[in-house]
Enzyme design. Structure first.
Site, mmCIF file in Angstrom:
data_model
loop_
_atom_site.group_PDB
_atom_site.id
_atom_site.type_symbol
_atom_site.label_atom_id
_atom_site.label_comp_id
_atom_site.label_asym_id
_atom_site.label_seq_id
_atom_site.Cartn_x
_atom_site.Cartn_y
_atom_site.Cartn_z
ATOM 1 N N GLN A 196 7.516 1.469 53.018
ATOM 2 C CA GLN A 196 7.465 2.467 54.087
ATOM 3 C C GLN A 196 6.969 3.828 53.614
ATOM 4 O O GLN A 196 7.335 4.864 54.156
ATOM 5 C CB GLN A 196 8.857 2.604 54.722
ATOM 6 C CG GLN A 196 9.339 1.316 55.345
ATOM 7 C CD GLN A 196 10.751 1.430 55.898
ATOM 8 O OE1 GLN A 196 11.337 2.501 55.944
ATOM 9 N NE2 GLN A 196 11.296 0.303 56.332
ATOM 10 N N UNK A 197 6.109 3.828 52.616
ATOM 11 C CA UNK A 197 5.566 5.060 52.045
ATOM 12 C C UNK A 197 4.204 5.347 52.677
ATOM 13 O O UNK A 197 3.488 4.419 53.072
ATOM 14 C CB UNK A 197 5.429 4.886 50.533
ATOM 15 N N GLY A 198 3.831 6.606 52.743
ATOM 16 C CA GLY A 198 2.513 6.959 53.242
ATOM 17 C C GLY A 198 1.386 6.416 52.375
ATOM 18 O O GLY A 198 0.247 6.299 52.824
#
Length: 197
Positions: A72-74
């Site tokens: 769920q990281u950019g």
């Protein structure tokens, strides 16, 4: 007597090379307590994404990229996409990628190992996925503690892993040859690969 206690008792002899059996020191020292006396990545083990213990000696003779990952990281999409691309193009040349999920940065890897595996399948990941670990602090996996203190594994502004997708390039002998920060995309590593195949 536990293996960890035995290694602590023998540490002075191990560090001085007093044991004649090659590999014995490394086999004994890559434990949670005595990772500092390991000489290569091949002396460690880790649980794969399915919970099976993997001896990292299986990567002897391969060039490896070791990275911490998060769903769920950019930076998730670019990193997974480029890691899959690198693996597809260089696996036959001897490249192996070891991905270690970690929830220490912004709680961006909250899922179970099964959920993480399912997420990675969405990117058609064929490289090796490991069980979720910590990469910093007292509970950090011994491999990650070791990589961070290697001469070419040290970071800028301290050795701690700063964020998701920090990458280490490991040569065929299991030694750290370069560390890449989280802002460096995986394709940056491509220019360095030919030096180590």
């Amino acid at each position: 007597m536990s293996l960890g206690r035995l290694c602590r008792l023998l540490k002075p002899a191990l560090l001085c090379g007093a044991l004649a059996a090659p590999g014995l020191a490394g086999t004994m020292c890559a434990s949670r307590d005595d990772w500092r006396c390991a000489r290569s990545m091949h002396e460690f083990s880790a649980k794969d994404i399915d919970g099976h213990m993997v001896n990292l000696d299986k990567y002897r003779g391969f060039v490896c990229i070791v990275t911490n990952v998060a769903s769920q990281u950019g930076k998730t999409e670019v990193n997974y996409t480029q890691l899959v691309d690198l693996h597809a193009r260089y696996a036959e040349c001897g490249l192996r990628i070891l991905a270690f999920p970690c929830n220490q940065f912004g709680k961006q890897e909250p899922g179970s190992n099964e959920e993480i595996k399912e997420f990675a399948a969405g990117y058609n990941v064929k490289f090796d996925m490991f069980s979720k670990i910590c990469v910093n602090g007292d509970d950090a996996h011994p491999l990650w503690k070791w990589m961070k203190i290697q001469p070419k594994g040290k970071g800028i502004l301290g050795n701690a892993i700063k964020w998701n997708f920090t990458k280490f390039l490991i040569d065929k002998n299991g030694c750290v040859v370069k560390r890449y920060g989280p802002m460096e995309e995986p394709l940056v590593i491509e220019k360095d690969l030919p030096h180590y195949f």
